[in-house]
Design an enzyme around this catalytic site. Structure first.
Site, PDB file in Angstrom:
ATOM      1  N   GLU A  31       0.866  -1.154   0.030  1.00  0.00           N
ATOM      2  CA  GLU A  31       0.170  -0.002   0.085  1.00  0.00           C
ATOM      3  C   GLU A  31       0.716   1.351   0.013  1.00  0.00           C
ATOM      4  OE1 GLU A  31      -0.996   2.142   3.208  1.00  0.00           O
ATOM      5  OE2 GLU A  31      -0.977   0.515   4.649  1.00  0.00           O
ATOM      6  N   VAL A 113      -5.390   0.637   2.724  1.00  0.00           N
ATOM      7  CA  VAL A 113      -5.819  -0.915   2.570  1.00  0.00           C
ATOM      8  C   VAL A 113      -6.912  -1.233   1.707  1.00  0.00           C
ATOM      9  CG1 VAL A 113      -6.291  -3.057   3.890  1.00  0.00           C
ATOM     10  CG2 VAL A 113      -4.624  -1.412   4.901  1.00  0.00           C
ATOM     11  N   LYS A 164      -4.094  -1.263  15.133  1.00  0.00           N
ATOM     12  CA  LYS A 164      -3.486  -0.834  16.301  1.00  0.00           C
ATOM     13  C   LYS A 164      -4.355  -0.581  17.441  1.00  0.00           C
ATOM     14  CE  LYS A 164      -0.777   1.966  14.036  1.00  0.00           C
ATOM     15  NZ  LYS A 164      -1.433   2.146  12.894  1.00  0.00           N
TER      16      LYS A 164
HETATM   17  N1  PSU Z   1      -2.413   1.810  10.240  1.00  0.00           N
HETATM   18  C1  PSU Z   1      -1.506   1.818  10.408  1.00  0.00           C
HETATM   19  N2  PSU Z   1      -0.613   2.751   9.491  1.00  0.00           N
HETATM   20  C2  PSU Z   1      -1.188   3.235   8.416  1.00  0.00           C
HETATM   21  C3  PSU Z   1      -2.559   3.002   8.327  1.00  0.00           C
HETATM   22  C4  PSU Z   1      -3.096   2.028   9.182  1.00  0.00           C
HETATM   23  O1  PSU Z   1      -0.499   1.393  11.054  1.00  0.00           O
HETATM   24  O2  PSU Z   1      -0.692   3.822   7.691  1.00  0.00           O
HETATM   25  C5  PSU Z   1      -3.324   3.477   7.096  1.00  0.00           C
HETATM   26  C6  PSU Z   1      -3.589   2.291   5.921  1.00  0.00           C
HETATM   27  O3  PSU Z   1      -3.455   2.926   4.765  1.00  0.00           O
HETATM   28  C7  PSU Z   1      -5.226   1.908   6.505  1.00  0.00           C
HETATM   29  C8  PSU Z   1      -5.688   3.470   6.734  1.00  0.00           C
HETATM   30  O4  PSU Z   1      -5.784   1.575   5.343  1.00  0.00           O
HETATM   31  O5  PSU Z   1      -4.516   4.011   7.499  1.00  0.00           O
HETATM   32  C9  PSU Z   1      -6.833   3.522   7.417  1.00  0.00           C
HETATM   33  O6  PSU Z   1      -7.345   4.581   7.690  1.00  0.00           O
HETATM   34  P1  PSU Z   1      -8.747   5.079   8.112  1.00  0.00           P
HETATM   35  O7  PSU Z   1      -8.828   4.614   9.560  1.00  0.00           O
HETATM   36  O8  PSU Z   1      -9.012   6.364   8.040  1.00  0.00           O
HETATM   37  O9  PSU Z   1      -9.730   3.985   7.349  1.00  0.00           O
END
Ligand code: PSU
Ligand code: MN
Length: 315
Positions: A31, A113, A164
């Site tokens: 990604e 993702v 996380k």
């Molecule tokens: N988790 C991580 N690092 C990241 C992300 C998630 O540890 O950089 C990024 C990934 O690309 C994931 C996105 O798909 O954040 C999710 O964002 P949101 O919570 O806004 O859907």
């Protein structure tokens, strides 16, 4: 030279990647939100180059996926990676809802993702490595990452270090179950919490080898089930942070985000950066180390999935 059928004029698939796909060689999708929004410069650039290298050393072809000037790129050149890494957070963070907008406006951005799953699935890539998936956020305001429903409709093996602890992990696991996503612990029977190796939550099954994961995935795909296999690998022990050490920091970052009214797509990048600051870079070190670990495991699974390696399989 053989070529893949053109998927659509919106895609640009790097030659090396399309050749590998045509020849049924292992390919690993990577990604790019982690490059544009997840990590600071220059760590993001070194990481992006490093992950491609990890995949190659494990005998698979890397395909970093990103939106560049309104085209969906599957596989990037060194220059393209550098441009993404230096363009900063001004770029769009591209999830399912953003493709049409970014294409019409000829924008560039990092694919999340969810976004990477869409492009990888369309390109017929079967394995994808990332750091951590998005999930169900804690408390109000209501926020569930688009990563979760996308995992429910993308028949790929996705390797990550869980989600996380900024998220509501039990709720995230429930949502994955609703979406039909199998959670496979890689050499663990616990769902990792990204910075920490344990969360106290169990996985659906534990697998010890790439072949073991490949057998589960192939059986599921043979049934035509369209959901992802989520392979969760604990962060490497030498940089993982114990819960007790990171929990307070996470609470503080969450409280600050609430106070500053940061929400929506901006929340995850804000929390990542703040946790890195508050931990004096320890969370960043763990983040980089688990990303490398996941890319290597993904390459080994991609190799195990190629037919020649599974000719003697017993599914
Ligand atoms: N988790 C991580 N690092 C990241 C992300 C998630 O540890 O950089 C990024 C990934 O690309 C994931 C996105 O798909 O954040 C999710 O964002 P949101 O919570 O806004 O859907
Ligand atoms: Mn969100």
């Amino acid at each position: 030279m053989n070529t893949l059928p053109i998927i659509s004029s919106h895609f640009i698939i790097k030659d090396e990647v399309s050749q590998a796909l045509i020849n049924a060689q292992p390919v690993v999708a990577l990604e790019s939100t982690v490059i544009t929004h997840g990590l600071p410069y220059p760590e993001n650039l070194q990481l992006a180059q490093g992950l491609e290298n990890d995949v190659r050393l494990n005998l698979a072809v890397p395909a970093t996926i990103a939106m560049i000037k309104g085209k969906i790129h599957v596989g990037l050149s060194a220059l393209e990676i550098e441009e993404l890494a230096t363009s900063g957070q001004g770029l769009r963070k591209i999830s399912r809802r953003d493709f049409g907008i970014a294409i019409a406006r000829k924008e560039s951005g990092g694919t999340t993702v969810a976004g990477t799953l869409i492009a990888a699935h369309t390109s017929k890539i079967k394995v994808f490595a990332t750091g951590g998936i998005g999930g169900v956020h804690r408390d109000a305001p209501f926020d569930i990452s688009a990563d979760l429903p996308e995992l429910g409709r993308s028949p790929l093996v996705v390797v990550c270090a869980g989600a996380k602890a900024i998220l509501d992990l039990p709720a995230t696991l429930e949502y994955l179950e609703t979406m039909g996503v199998a959670v496979v612990g890689y050499q663990t029977d616990e769902f990792p919490a990204f910075y920490s190796r344990s969360s106290g939550l169990s996985v659906n099954v534990s697998a010890n080898t790439p072949q073991d994961v490949a057998r589960i995935a192939l059986a599921q795909w043979e049934l035509g089930i369209q959901s992802a296999i989520l392979v969760v690998a604990p962060p490497p022990a030498d940089s993982a942070l114990p819960h007790a050490e990171i929990d307070g920091i996470i609470e503080q970052a969450l409280a600050e985000a609430k106070q500053k009214k940061i929400s929506g797509y901006a929340l995850t990048p804000y929390l990542l950066a703040r946790i890195s600051e508050l931990s004096g870079g320890k969370s960043l070190k763990a983040n980089l180390s688990l990303l490398h670990n996941n890319a290597m495991i993904a390459a080994q699974i991609a190799a195990a999935l190629t037919t020649s390696n599974l000719r003697n399989r017993s599914v």
